[in-house]
Design an enzyme around this catalytic site. Sequence first.
Site, PDB file in Angstrom:
ATOM      1  N   LYS A   1      -0.014   5.136   8.481  1.00  7.85           N
ATOM      2  CA  LYS A   1       0.622   5.459   7.196  1.00  7.85           C
ATOM      3  C   LYS A   1      -0.431   5.648   6.108  1.00  7.85           C
ATOM      4  CE  LYS A   1       1.641   1.936   4.933  1.00  7.85           C
ATOM      5  NZ  LYS A   1       1.058   1.021   3.945  1.00  7.85           N
TER       6      LYS A   1
ATOM      7  N   THR B   1       0.861  -1.186   0.000  1.00  8.41           N
ATOM      8  CA  THR B   1       0.000   0.000   0.000  1.00  8.41           C
ATOM      9  C   THR B   1       0.896   1.235   0.000  1.00  8.41           C
ATOM     10  OG1 THR B   1      -1.665  -1.171   1.294  1.00  8.41           O
ATOM     11  CG2 THR B   1      -1.860   1.213   1.180  1.00  8.41           C
TER      12      THR B   1
ATOM     13  N   LYS C   1      -7.136   1.835  -2.925  1.00 11.11           N
ATOM     14  CA  LYS C   1      -6.728   1.263  -1.636  1.00 11.11           C
ATOM     15  C   LYS C   1      -6.735   2.331  -0.531  1.00 11.11           C
ATOM     16  CE  LYS C   1      -4.975  -1.342   1.471  1.00 11.11           C
ATOM     17  NZ  LYS C   1      -5.897  -2.158   2.232  1.00 11.11           N
TER      18      LYS C   1
HETATM   19  P1  NAP Z   1       4.823  -6.048   7.851  1.00  6.20           P
HETATM   20  O1  NAP Z   1       4.474  -7.311   8.546  1.00  6.20           O
HETATM   21  O2  NAP Z   1       5.282  -4.875   8.649  1.00  6.20           O
HETATM   22  O3  NAP Z   1       5.898  -6.397   6.701  1.00  6.20           O
HETATM   23  C1  NAP Z   1       6.570  -5.383   6.032  1.00  6.20           C
HETATM   24  C2  NAP Z   1       7.563  -5.968   5.054  1.00  6.20           C
HETATM   25  O4  NAP Z   1       8.323  -4.891   4.464  1.00  6.20           O
HETATM   26  C3  NAP Z   1       8.592  -6.916   5.695  1.00  6.20           C
HETATM   27  O5  NAP Z   1       8.911  -7.932   4.791  1.00  6.20           O
HETATM   28  C4  NAP Z   1       9.772  -5.975   5.925  1.00  6.20           C
HETATM   29  O6  NAP Z   1      11.005  -6.637   6.012  1.00  6.20           O
HETATM   30  C5  NAP Z   1       9.707  -5.166   4.660  1.00  6.20           C
HETATM   31  N1  NAP Z   1      10.472  -3.918   4.744  1.00  6.20           N
HETATM   32  C6  NAP Z   1      10.210  -2.849   5.530  1.00  6.20           C
HETATM   33  N2  NAP Z   1      11.125  -1.875   5.303  1.00  6.20           N
HETATM   34  C7  NAP Z   1      11.982  -2.360   4.381  1.00  6.20           C
HETATM   35  C8  NAP Z   1      13.125  -1.823   3.728  1.00  6.20           C
HETATM   36  N3  NAP Z   1      13.570  -0.582   3.988  1.00  6.20           N
HETATM   37  N4  NAP Z   1      13.771  -2.600   2.825  1.00  6.20           N
HETATM   38  C9  NAP Z   1      13.316  -3.849   2.547  1.00  6.20           C
HETATM   39  N5  NAP Z   1      12.236  -4.416   3.115  1.00  6.20           N
HETATM   40  C10 NAP Z   1      11.567  -3.662   4.011  1.00  6.20           C
HETATM   41  O7  NAP Z   1       3.577  -5.474   7.029  1.00  6.20           O
HETATM   42  P2  NAP Z   1       2.322  -6.239   6.394  1.00  6.20           P
HETATM   43  O8  NAP Z   1       1.213  -6.196   7.369  1.00  6.20           O
HETATM   44  O9  NAP Z   1       2.754  -7.505   5.798  1.00  6.20           O
HETATM   45  O10 NAP Z   1       1.928  -5.191   5.258  1.00  6.20           O
HETATM   46  C11 NAP Z   1       2.629  -5.091   4.043  1.00  6.20           C
HETATM   47  C12 NAP Z   1       1.926  -4.058   3.170  1.00  6.20           C
HETATM   48  O11 NAP Z   1       0.576  -4.483   2.944  1.00  6.20           O
HETATM   49  C13 NAP Z   1       1.820  -2.671   3.800  1.00  6.20           C
HETATM   50  O12 NAP Z   1       1.925  -1.705   2.774  1.00  6.20           O
HETATM   51  C14 NAP Z   1       0.440  -2.664   4.424  1.00  6.20           C
HETATM   52  O13 NAP Z   1      -0.085  -1.361   4.544  1.00  6.20           O
HETATM   53  C15 NAP Z   1      -0.319  -3.496   3.407  1.00  6.20           C
HETATM   54  N6  NAP Z   1      -1.495  -4.212   3.928  1.00  6.20           N
HETATM   55  C16 NAP Z   1      -1.455  -4.822   5.145  1.00  6.20           C
HETATM   56  C17 NAP Z   1      -2.577  -5.491   5.605  1.00  6.20           C
HETATM   57  C18 NAP Z   1      -2.618  -6.184   6.946  1.00  6.20           C
HETATM   58  O14 NAP Z   1      -3.722  -6.440   7.436  1.00  6.20           O
HETATM   59  N7  NAP Z   1      -1.506  -6.529   7.574  1.00  6.20           N
HETATM   60  C19 NAP Z   1      -3.735  -5.541   4.815  1.00  6.20           C
HETATM   61  C20 NAP Z   1      -3.738  -4.940   3.558  1.00  6.20           C
HETATM   62  C21 NAP Z   1      -2.603  -4.271   3.137  1.00  6.20           C
HETATM   63  P3  NAP Z   1      11.556  -7.152   7.451  1.00  6.20           P
HETATM   64  O15 NAP Z   1      10.900  -8.486   7.661  1.00  6.20           O
HETATM   65  O16 NAP Z   1      13.011  -7.214   7.273  1.00  6.20           O
HETATM   66  O17 NAP Z   1      11.128  -6.124   8.466  1.00  6.20           O
END
Ligand code: NAP
Length: 287
Positions: free
Chosen positions: A239, A96, A171
């Site tokens: 965010k 997102t 989104k």
């Molecule tokens: P998350 O668990 O915080 O995972 C974030 C990912 O991004 C991890 O793989 C992290 O790597 C990586 N990352 C962060 N900073 C980085 C950098 N500088 N360089 C390389 N990798 C980096 O988040 P999530 O919940 O999976 O969400 C991922 C995306 O989907 C977000 O944009 C969120 O808004 C969206 N989303 C989330 C949900 C939900 O319910 N969780 C639903 C819909 C959409 P590390 O493992 O090394 O930290």
Amino acid sequence: MQKFGFIGLGIMGSAMAKNLARAGFDVTVWNRTPEKCAELAALGAKIAKAPRDVVQGCPITFAMLADPAAAEAVCFGPDGALTGIGEGRGYVDMSTVDAGISRRIAEAVTAKGGRFLEAPVSGSRKPAEDGTLIILAAGDRSLYEEATPALEKMGKKVLYLGEVGNGANMKLVVNMVMGGMMSIFCEGLALGEKAGLDRSDILEVIDAGAMANPMFRLKGGLIDKGDYTVAFPLKHMQKDLRLAVNLGDNMKQPLYSAAIANEVFKKAKELGFGEEDFSALFKAVQG
Ligand code: NAP
């Protein structure tokens, strides 16, 4: 067997990539924190050393990253995805982010002869695990079609919304509504309780009427138990509100409620709830 790359194995990416591996696709993964690749390796996925190697090794690569900064770092950073892009390669960013970042990545990928699709998702940890996300794709149509067998393993509904930016904006609109709903829901619960009402009675009354919805039902039950186990991190909700408010600025659309909800989530983050589920907003509102 189609070959797919997957970059970013957080809460969402890990579940989505597992669904691709379980579906029998040939999957190659990379994550900044390498330990998170172990579960994918156990399902037969290959582990790459850098985003570049994933993109070079797979005709189509998906990315699911935290925020605009992460999406940019993975694309444009040293050994980043862009360095692996060649003629016809597909890059599908499912993070997102705002439309501006998405277009910047799209332009860089296409300038190198690659194809780009944005495909943010609606739905949280459980739909990601169950392969029942709603996928908001926009960008290169041929890439959309080639990626569809994989998208269909990750989502129950896959929409094609036209040009790059439409998926990102859709989104942000959806999540802005969700953030606003969570904010007023928490205030309602907190107010009711201070006025001497029983929390479970408030939840029951809301659920019985026209405002009933799956989110209030699910999160209300968890708030009632004090269970803030993360499905959608609160920091990511903030965010999304920040990006939506910014989009409102660009579009000259006033966003009175979203701007206030953003401030409430900012406060909750400052109080240390950023890594918990976004329903932990209740703790900040309750005071
Ligand atoms: P998350 O668990 O915080 O995972 C974030 C990912 O991004 C991890 O793989 C992290 O790597 C990586 N990352 C962060 N900073 C980085 C950098 N500088 N360089 C390389 N990798 C980096 O988040 P999530 O919940 O999976 O969400 C991922 C995306 O989907 C977000 O944009 C969120 O808004 C969206 N989303 C989330 C949900 C939900 O319910 N969780 C639903 C819909 C959409 P590390 O493992 O090394 O930290």
